[in-house]
Enzyme design. Structure first.
Site, mmCIF file in Angstrom:
data_model
loop_
_atom_site.group_PDB
_atom_site.id
_atom_site.type_symbol
_atom_site.label_atom_id
_atom_site.label_comp_id
_atom_site.label_asym_id
_atom_site.label_seq_id
_atom_site.Cartn_x
_atom_site.Cartn_y
_atom_site.Cartn_z
ATOM 1 N N TYR A 192 36.990 38.373 28.960
ATOM 2 C CA TYR A 192 37.428 37.697 30.192
ATOM 3 C C TYR A 192 37.486 36.250 29.976
ATOM 4 O O TYR A 192 38.658 35.703 29.913
ATOM 5 C CB TYR A 192 37.298 38.305 31.438
ATOM 6 C CG TYR A 192 38.026 37.880 32.656
ATOM 7 C CD1 TYR A 192 39.418 38.122 32.989
ATOM 8 C CD2 TYR A 192 37.468 36.574 33.745
ATOM 9 C CE1 TYR A 192 40.103 37.727 34.093
ATOM 10 C CE2 TYR A 192 38.349 36.416 34.583
ATOM 11 C CZ TYR A 192 39.430 36.746 34.812
ATOM 12 O OH TYR A 192 40.280 36.330 36.086
ATOM 13 N N LYS A 207 40.707 34.026 29.136
ATOM 14 C CA LYS A 207 41.010 32.873 29.954
ATOM 15 C C LYS A 207 40.814 31.682 29.563
ATOM 16 O O LYS A 207 41.499 30.527 29.822
ATOM 17 C CB LYS A 207 40.530 32.949 31.349
ATOM 18 C CG LYS A 207 40.708 34.198 32.188
ATOM 19 C CD LYS A 207 42.146 34.449 32.506
ATOM 20 C CE LYS A 207 42.524 35.102 33.613
ATOM 21 N NZ LYS A 207 43.962 35.247 33.633
HETATM 22 P P1 NAI Z 1 45.072 41.842 41.233
HETATM 23 O O1 NAI Z 1 44.171 42.933 40.778
HETATM 24 O O2 NAI Z 1 45.040 41.884 42.893
HETATM 25 O O3 NAI Z 1 46.510 41.695 40.802
HETATM 26 C C1 NAI Z 1 46.790 41.779 39.540
HETATM 27 C C2 NAI Z 1 47.896 42.653 39.198
HETATM 28 O O4 NAI Z 1 48.424 42.673 37.815
HETATM 29 C C3 NAI Z 1 48.184 44.009 39.846
HETATM 30 O O5 NAI Z 1 49.183 44.341 40.757
HETATM 31 C C4 NAI Z 1 48.253 44.836 38.291
HETATM 32 O O6 NAI Z 1 48.800 45.944 38.646
HETATM 33 C C5 NAI Z 1 48.887 43.778 37.573
HETATM 34 N N1 NAI Z 1 48.692 44.302 36.067
HETATM 35 C C6 NAI Z 1 47.566 44.574 35.505
HETATM 36 N N2 NAI Z 1 47.794 44.731 34.175
HETATM 37 C C7 NAI Z 1 49.165 44.528 34.047
HETATM 38 C C8 NAI Z 1 50.003 44.772 32.945
HETATM 39 N N3 NAI Z 1 49.495 45.044 31.611
HETATM 40 N N4 NAI Z 1 51.190 44.515 32.962
HETATM 41 C C9 NAI Z 1 51.701 43.999 34.044
HETATM 42 N N5 NAI Z 1 51.033 43.962 35.382
HETATM 43 C C10 NAI Z 1 49.781 44.185 35.109
HETATM 44 O O7 NAI Z 1 44.281 40.288 40.765
HETATM 45 P P2 NAI Z 1 44.438 39.024 41.251
HETATM 46 O O8 NAI Z 1 43.131 38.617 41.806
HETATM 47 O O9 NAI Z 1 45.578 38.837 42.201
HETATM 48 O O10 NAI Z 1 44.656 38.230 39.870
HETATM 49 C C11 NAI Z 1 45.957 37.520 39.212
HETATM 50 C C12 NAI Z 1 45.434 36.722 38.343
HETATM 51 O O11 NAI Z 1 44.583 35.903 38.841
HETATM 52 C C13 NAI Z 1 44.641 37.217 37.174
HETATM 53 O O12 NAI Z 1 45.216 36.746 35.833
HETATM 54 C C14 NAI Z 1 43.354 36.941 37.136
HETATM 55 O O13 NAI Z 1 42.506 37.219 36.104
HETATM 56 C C15 NAI Z 1 43.435 35.605 37.666
HETATM 57 N N6 NAI Z 1 42.452 35.181 38.477
HETATM 58 C C16 NAI Z 1 41.963 35.621 39.679
HETATM 59 C C17 NAI Z 1 40.815 35.005 40.295
HETATM 60 C C18 NAI Z 1 40.365 35.595 41.667
HETATM 61 O O14 NAI Z 1 39.597 34.966 42.330
HETATM 62 N N7 NAI Z 1 41.264 36.671 42.319
HETATM 63 C C19 NAI Z 1 40.119 34.216 39.787
HETATM 64 C C20 NAI Z 1 40.630 33.527 38.631
HETATM 65 C C21 NAI Z 1 41.632 34.156 38.131
#
Ligand code: NAI
Length: 309
Positions: free
Chosen positions: A165, A169
């Site tokens: 990851y 990132k």
């Molecule tokens: P989440 O798990 O709540 O949402 C991620 C969404 O992406 C899910 O709805 C999932 O179905 C969708 N997804 C996964 N693989 C996919 C694919 N191959 N094609 C289309 N959709 C897909 O996660 P969250 O926390 O909202 O994360 C959003 C972004 O922010 C991610 O890139 C994550 O790595 C990044 N991020 C989040 C942090 C946090 O504290 N929550 C910290 C740093 C980065």
């Protein structure tokens, strides 16, 4: 000046949950027509379901906004091409792409399989590149585009158990730096968001009190700025709980080691001077570094190089 998105079309990947959902609602509330992309996968990337994306579409429509759902896997070129085609058929343009979809497969590097490494790189890096590549010619043609890549403190600073990851990132920064240069002449601005939020990805990692402060809605204003008409470009914006900060990469002024000094022992002996932050600079393209080093060496020899800064 109010930031509005009337007449603009946005694609938000992974918009069925968490941060993506909040970004999509924020865009729609300010007038954008939004494609809610979501594969409906579990946090580790397994499984598929259309329900998350369609629930967000219903939410936007109930509020009087315009949205369509698409279940493409961001890492699948054919599915993303179909999503972009459907968007163009429906609305005829694409102004904003928020690359947000993401998964986790945390393990120490010693225990991580290369399948887990590849899968995470596939979704984050290849997924972001695939979606961006699909909208790039449209934005060039329009002479307008706003693209956000989603990074993480894990990539920028490191986090135990996230080699896959963190690598994916950190790659966002490299992709942004190059696309910023290539997009500039067509007013395509490319920025990176480094969020920290309470979502299903992080809910088991933080105390309740912190989760309550780190709601995705506290981050979305920063995202909306990064995709607005007045967006900067090549900015890495950290965001969480209403706090914002910029991450920047600097290079120290450096030291020229010549002849007998240019040995491993010489580097060791000068490491403090090499690390001295006086005169550190943020370089704006790769050749600035090459020119800087060549000029230092040329100056020491009394040579002139036919190069500017
Ligand atoms: P989440 O798990 O709540 O949402 C991620 C969404 O992406 C899910 O709805 C999932 O179905 C969708 N997804 C996964 N693989 C996919 C694919 N191959 N094609 C289309 N959709 C897909 O996660 P969250 O926390 O909202 O994360 C959003 C972004 O922010 C991610 O890139 C994550 O790595 C990044 N991020 C989040 C942090 C946090 O504290 N929550 C910290 C740093 C980065």
């Amino acid at each position: 000046m109010d930031i509005r998105f009337d007449g603009r079309v946005a694609i938000v990947t992974g918009a069925g949950a968490g941060l993506g959902r909040s970004h999509a609602l924020g865009l729609a509330a300010r007038g954008a027509r939004v494609v809610i992309n979501d594969l409906g996968a579990a946090t580790d990337g397994e499984g598929r379901s259309a329900s998350a994306a369609s629930a967000v579409v219903d939410e936007i429509r109930a509020g009087g906004g315009e949205a369509i759902a698409h279940g493409a896997d961001v890492a699948d070129e054919a599915e993303i091409a179909d999503m972009v085609d459907q968007t163009m058929t429906q609305w005829g343009r694409i102004d904003i792409l928020v690359n947000n979809a993401g998964i986790l497969r945390d393990k120490t590097f010693a225990k991580m399989t290369m399948d887990d490494f590849r899968k995470v790189v596939d979704v984050h890096l290849m997924g972001t590149a695939t979606c961006t590549h699909a909208v790039w010619p449209i934005m060039r043609e329009q002479k307008y585009g706003r693209i956000v890549l989603t990074s993480s403190a894990s990539g920028l600073y490191g986090n135990f158990g996230q080699a896959n990851y963190g690598a994916a990132k950190a790659a966002m920064m490299g992709l942004m730096n190059v696309l910023h240069l290539e997009g500039a002449r067509d007013d395509i601005r490319v920025n990176t968001l480094a969020p920290t939020a309470a979502t299903r990805m992080t809910e088991s990692l933080m105390p309740e009190e912190a989760l309550a402060l780190l709601q995705p809605e506290t981050i979305t204003p920063g995202l909306l700025y990064l995709v607005s008409e007045i967006a900067p470009s090549r900015t890495i914006l950290g965001a969480g709980a209403g706090c914002y900060a910029l991450t920047r990469v600097y290079e120290t002024e450096g030291v020229l080691l010549e002849g007998a000094q240019n040995t491993p022992e010489g580097v060791a002996a000068h490491i403090e001077a090499i690390a001295d932050e006086t005169g550190r600079r943020e370089l704006t393209d790769a050749f600035q570094q090459t020119r800087k080093y060549a000029r230092k060496a040329a100056d020491a020899r009394g040579l002139t190089l036919p190069w500017g800064d």
